[in-house]
Design a protein around this motif. Sequence first.
Motif, mmCIF file in Angstrom:
data_model
loop_
_atom_site.group_PDB
_atom_site.id
_atom_site.type_symbol
_atom_site.label_atom_id
_atom_site.label_comp_id
_atom_site.label_asym_id
_atom_site.label_seq_id
_atom_site.Cartn_x
_atom_site.Cartn_y
_atom_site.Cartn_z
ATOM 1 N N GLN A 160 9.780 5.498 -14.044
ATOM 2 C CA GLN A 160 8.337 4.870 -13.546
ATOM 3 C C GLN A 160 7.987 6.001 -12.666
ATOM 4 O OE1 GLN A 160 9.443 1.550 -10.932
ATOM 5 N NE2 GLN A 160 7.148 0.946 -11.263
ATOM 6 N N GLN A 161 6.476 6.182 -12.577
ATOM 7 C CA GLN A 161 6.027 7.108 -12.040
ATOM 8 C C GLN A 161 5.076 6.248 -10.884
ATOM 9 O OE1 GLN A 161 3.569 10.083 -13.748
ATOM 10 N NE2 GLN A 161 3.663 11.261 -11.998
ATOM 11 N N LEU A 162 5.324 6.529 -9.801
ATOM 12 C CA LEU A 162 4.645 5.669 -8.712
ATOM 13 C C LEU A 162 3.652 6.629 -7.857
ATOM 14 C CD1 LEU A 162 7.735 3.693 -7.262
ATOM 15 C CD2 LEU A 162 6.099 2.681 -9.039
ATOM 16 N N PHE A 163 2.466 5.769 -7.699
ATOM 17 C CA PHE A 163 1.266 6.715 -6.897
ATOM 18 C C PHE A 163 1.040 6.026 -5.777
ATOM 19 C CE2 PHE A 163 0.986 7.954 -11.248
ATOM 20 C CZ PHE A 163 0.865 9.185 -11.219
ATOM 21 N N TYR A 164 0.525 6.905 -4.628
ATOM 22 C CA TYR A 164 0.272 6.149 -3.224
ATOM 23 C C TYR A 164 -0.982 6.687 -2.807
ATOM 24 C CZ TYR A 164 5.266 4.596 -3.302
ATOM 25 O OH TYR A 164 6.578 4.284 -3.956
ATOM 26 N N ALA A 165 -1.581 5.783 -1.951
ATOM 27 C CA ALA A 165 -2.778 5.970 -1.266
ATOM 28 C C ALA A 165 -2.676 7.333 -0.254
ATOM 29 C CB ALA A 165 -3.594 4.825 -0.800
ATOM 30 N N GLU A 166 -1.547 7.318 0.344
ATOM 31 C CA GLU A 166 -1.377 8.180 1.573
ATOM 32 C C GLU A 166 -0.366 9.140 1.193
ATOM 33 O OE1 GLU A 166 -0.667 5.980 4.883
ATOM 34 O OE2 GLU A 166 -2.070 4.745 4.643
ATOM 35 N N ALA A 167 -0.278 10.229 1.921
ATOM 36 C CA ALA A 167 0.526 11.262 1.936
ATOM 37 C C ALA A 167 2.051 10.660 2.213
ATOM 38 C CB ALA A 167 0.170 12.522 2.707
ATOM 39 N N ASP A 168 2.983 11.514 1.472
ATOM 40 C CA ASP A 168 4.516 11.255 1.692
ATOM 41 C C ASP A 168 5.020 9.903 1.359
ATOM 42 O OD1 ASP A 168 4.641 13.709 3.234
ATOM 43 O OD2 ASP A 168 3.991 12.990 5.105
ATOM 44 N N CYS A 169 4.170 9.596 0.130
ATOM 45 C CA CYS A 169 4.576 8.291 -0.321
ATOM 46 C C CYS A 169 4.439 7.101 0.479
ATOM 47 C CB CYS A 169 5.719 8.451 -1.288
ATOM 48 S SG CYS A 169 5.801 9.560 -2.473
ATOM 49 N N GLN A 170 3.390 7.018 1.414
ATOM 50 C CA GLN A 170 3.402 5.976 2.344
ATOM 51 C C GLN A 170 2.081 5.198 1.987
ATOM 52 O OE1 GLN A 170 5.464 5.599 4.858
ATOM 53 N NE2 GLN A 170 6.834 6.943 3.569
ATOM 54 N N GLY A 171 1.824 4.151 2.695
ATOM 55 C CA GLY A 171 0.670 3.170 2.533
ATOM 56 C C GLY A 171 0.595 2.567 1.339
#
Length: 297
Positions: A171-182
């Motif tokens: 599973q490839q997860l994308f995040y709105a903020e850097a460092d997989c935060q937010g």
Amino acid sequence: AQGKLKCHNFEYMANQPMPSSHVSSVGIHITMKPRLLLFCLLSASCGRSLASSEVEAWDVAATIYSDSFCMERYTDLLLMQDTCYSSGTYSNSSVAFKVHIVGYGYKGQDWIVDFQEFSDNCITPLSSTSSLVVGDCVGLMGRFRSTLSVKFRSDKCNEEEQSCSNMAAGQQLFYAEADCQGEEMTELTRYVPLQGECLMMRDGGSQSFVMSTSDNKTTIARTDYPGNTACSTLVETVEYTIREQCYSLFSSQTPMSFKWVVHQAASTVNGSPWTRTSRAVLAAVFLISSARWLMPA
């Protein structure tokens, strides 16, 4: 920009070169105190990526036959729904295909699987959708016919009650903020099978993903076949190793980061059965040999 990314299923990892120092992973080392280790043993959470979570899904098992009566077995496939597979081995007219379950056998009705072939990476249909009845001998691709069945992929699947899928999924997860935060950008989430299946990429290429585990570390080997739609080993390939870490992506727009997670059945650790009995025995041994660690300070 976000709509464009979604349109292309955001295959950044699949289509961009990755510097040797910019490598991801899906496995970790586990360092913990004795009490926490005992809890891990009793709860059956050891041996799996701590970043992973349960994902339940139905997969489609297809037995492929080379004759018209489904007698001469050719091969077996285990297919993830809505994944774009290469059809190069089975068809001279199409490039890719995908499956999707539309009928779930409610109140004794048939299970139905929609099957469709494409002339590219599952964007342009080559034919209309075929609704195939599970269990019947049905036409599939080219000269091949198939019988289909469904398998449940879940940590809770019980082989005595239903047919369970052993597919490992990335599973490839994308995040709105850097460092997989937010905020997690769920509309961009991507799943891929990890058994080496040939999958279609954009720009006329193909790729495969294979999971391996060694020394409590899980990695994914990704192989790209630029310009080839059938994962042919006769062409020059590009290989990457994916490990667990958060990746930087864009600095001025979303998504800004992403990571990979592996999902496997909890009953398997490093390819070996991990039963309730074996967990209990190991926990008992740990208690006896390390009782002094478990006493209050």
